[in-house]
Design an enzyme around this catalytic site. Structure first.
Site, PDB file in Angstrom:
ATOM      1  N   GLY A  14      78.158  49.167  24.292  1.00  0.00           N
ATOM      2  CA  GLY A  14      77.607  50.509  24.440  1.00  0.00           C
ATOM      3  C   GLY A  14      77.867  51.146  25.789  1.00  0.00           C
ATOM      4  CB  SER A  15      78.344  49.817  29.128  1.00  0.00           C
ATOM      5  OG  SER A  15      78.882  50.193  30.383  1.00  0.00           O
ATOM      6  N   PRO A  16      80.275  52.694  28.413  1.00  0.00           N
ATOM      7  CG  PRO A  16      80.063  54.945  28.997  1.00  0.00           C
ATOM      8  CD  PRO A  16      79.298  53.806  28.429  1.00  0.00           C
TER       9      PRO A  16
END
Length: 212
Positions: A14-16
């Site tokens: 979920g972390s770009p």
């Protein structure tokens, strides 16, 4: 004989910023001769345990900071020649199923193709990956036996491993993503990669001197 240097990349799909940082790791591996261990953690669990919040929340309503954040991302893309990145329009995505899937894929010997497909469907051709049907269809389109991974992800040992990874990361100092460990030294954020590489070289040189 000294034990090989342990270098870790703790990630949540979920972390770009974790996605972008990971794209720079193969070049670091090539230059330094180390291999990163990829450790799945649940970022929601990290935030809950540390009282932290996502950048999307922490930047909201602050003058100039979100713009600077976007500028830093553009610079990172240019520096590492990253052309395949699109902000996920469904962000933030609940990644519990994705992260349990990563542990399940690891247990089933399917980690690499699962990892690549998950990142592709989150940040290259972004989709709403917390929708069960979208999730399944996306991985099927990448040629994965996703039903096997979905079934495995329901097993208690998978759930327990993800909780353990997350708890252990927090105990070692993690508060967000991406986080790197070089031995016991912790580094946070995609912009710390040059420091990560320097630390790898320093610790490797020290280990060589000790064993000489």
């Amino acid at each position: 004989m000294a034990a090989p240097l342990k270098v870790e990349f703790h990630f949540d799909f979920g972390s770009p910023n974790a996605y972008l940082a990971e794209l720079a790791l193969p070049a670091i591996e090539q230059r330094t001769g180390v291999k990163f261990d990829y450790v799945p953690v649940l970022l929601g669990g990290v935030y809950k345990a540390t009282g932290n919040m996502s950048p999307a929340e922490s930047l909201r309503g602050i003058k100039n900071k979100p713009e600077y954040n976007a500028l830093e991302t553009e610079r990172f893309l240019r520096r590492h020649n990253i052309t395949k990145f699109r902000m996920n329009p469904f962000f933030p995505v609940n990644t519990l199923a994705l992260m349990r899937g990563a542990v399940a894929a690891e247990f089933e010997g399917m980690f690499e193709p699962y990892f690549r497909a998950a990142y592709h469907h989150m940040w290259v051709e972004p989709k709403k990956m917390d929708d069960a049907q979208v999730f399944r269809d996306a991985f099927l389109s990448s040629g994965l036996d996703i039903d096997r991974i979905i079934a495995r992800a329901q097993q208690d040992d998978v759930k327990k491993k993800l909780i353990e990874n997350t708890g252990s990361a927090v105990a070692r100092g993690t508060f967000g993503s991406p986080t790197f460990f070089v031995g016991s030294e912790i580094y946070f954020g995609k912009d710390s990669l040059r420091d990560v590489e320097d630390e790898i070289l320093a610790q490797s040189a020290a280990a060589r001197r000790k064993s000489a």
